[in-house]
Scaffold this active site. Structure first.
Site, PDB file in Angstrom:
ATOM      1  CG  ASP A 141      32.158  43.546  42.356  1.00 41.29           C
ATOM      2  OD1 ASP A 141      32.900  44.132  43.159  1.00 41.29           O
ATOM      3  OD2 ASP A 141      31.095  44.036  41.925  1.00 41.29           O
ATOM      4  CE1 TYR A 172      28.130  48.553  45.378  1.00 39.54           C
ATOM      5  CE2 TYR A 172      27.579  48.953  43.079  1.00 39.54           C
ATOM      6  CZ  TYR A 172      28.451  48.467  44.036  1.00 39.54           C
ATOM      7  OH  TYR A 172      29.634  47.901  43.644  1.00 39.54           O
ATOM      8  CG  HIS A 203      37.791  44.161  43.381  1.00 42.94           C
ATOM      9  ND1 HIS A 203      37.241  43.543  44.481  1.00 42.94           N
ATOM     10  CD2 HIS A 203      36.763  44.336  42.502  1.00 42.94           C
ATOM     11  CE1 HIS A 203      35.943  43.370  44.300  1.00 42.94           C
ATOM     12  NE2 HIS A 203      35.631  43.832  43.101  1.00 42.94           N
TER      13      HIS A 203
END
Length: 281
Positions: A101, A202, A257
């Site tokens: 990730d 982010y 994921h």
């Protein structure tokens, strides 16, 4: 004499590290993603230890209590890469680097910026940064990554993510997290105080340097799972164009994921195959 690392210091920050496996083994650095911590590698690391490798798994910037600077600029990718580079240097100067990730994004970026520190690269779930950016505007990847824009909002993502049974938790369940993973998220991220730092990665995306070097020159394996809700195959398949070294794409069927916790055996096998390809240091 080699000693165990429990913490290391870089940029005035103190990072917690899980250092396990044979102390004299070749070093494999394991970089977690969002919203997880170093403990997400537990099952993968155990297999690597059995094969004689030493693993270093840090709680990265924003996750370690001693490494939670204020402001989103403090979470730029170049700073995240610098944190890991400092760990590799302290551990001896070269390492096999693995990331999942966001940890994969840091691993790719480290291999680009500091190939002298990276013997091999294994990236799980997230492809080469430039391939990912290209896919954002040319494929459905932009729709899959809607949350990256939502996380730019102040305060609201933290509020929603801390809401037990709320929309963020339901979204993570849709993406493949089970009850145990949700419990770990609430305990190890929300209750631990790591959520704001994790989201700050982010929020630092607008400061990404798109003019930086893109070529990877170390042996690389990309591992992707076909039930990944967040990352599409197009961006993954484009990664090969940016690697000027031996490269392999492994696709895991019927896995979501969360590869390190849902398919640790397959993840470890991919890592071991790539590490073995590098031979003896």
């Amino acid at each position: 004499m080699t000693t165990r690392l429990t913490t290391y210091v870089h940029d005035g920050l103190t990072f917690d590290v899980i250092d396990e496996g044979p102390i004299d083994g070749d070093v494999v650095v394991l970089l977690h993603g969002f919203p997880e911590r170093a403990s997400s590698w537990e099952q993968v690391a155990a297999r690597l230890h059995a094969e004689g490798y030493r693993t270093l798994a840090p709680d990265q910037r924003g996750y370690s209590p001693g490494a939670r600077p204020k402001g989103r600029r403090a979470y730029r990718i170049d700073l995240l890469v610098g944190d890991v580079a400092a760990l590799v240097e302290q551990a001896g100067g070269r390492a096999h680097v693995v990331g999942h990730d966001w940890g994969a994004m840091v691993a790719w970026s480290l291999a680009i910026a500091r190939p002298d520190l990276v013997r091999t690269l294994t990236a799980l779930s997230v492809p080469h940064p430039t391939s990912f950016l290209h896919a954002m505007t040319r494929t459905t990847q932009g729709l899959k990554s809607w949350y990256m824009a939502a996380f730019q909002l102040p305060a609201l993502p933290e509020l929603l993510a801390g809401w037990r049974g709320g929309p963020i938790e339901r979204w993570m369940r849709t993406g493949g997290m089970d009850d145990a993973a949700i419990s770990r998220f609430n305990r190890d991220i929300v209750d631990y105080g790591a959520l704001p730092g994790g989201i700050a990665w982010y929020r630092a995306l607008p400061f990404l340097d798109r003019s930086a070097e893109t070529r990877v020159t170390v042996p690389t394996t990309m591992v992707w799972s076909d039930r990944d809700l967040y990352v599409g195959r197009d961006s993954v398949e484009g990664s090969a164009r940016f690697v000027d070294a031996p490269y392999e794409l492994r696709v895991l069927p019927d896995v979501t994921h969360w590869i390190p916790t849902q398919a640790p055996q397959a993840a470890a096998e991919a890592i071991l195959a790539r590490v073995a390809s590098a031979g003896v240091a």
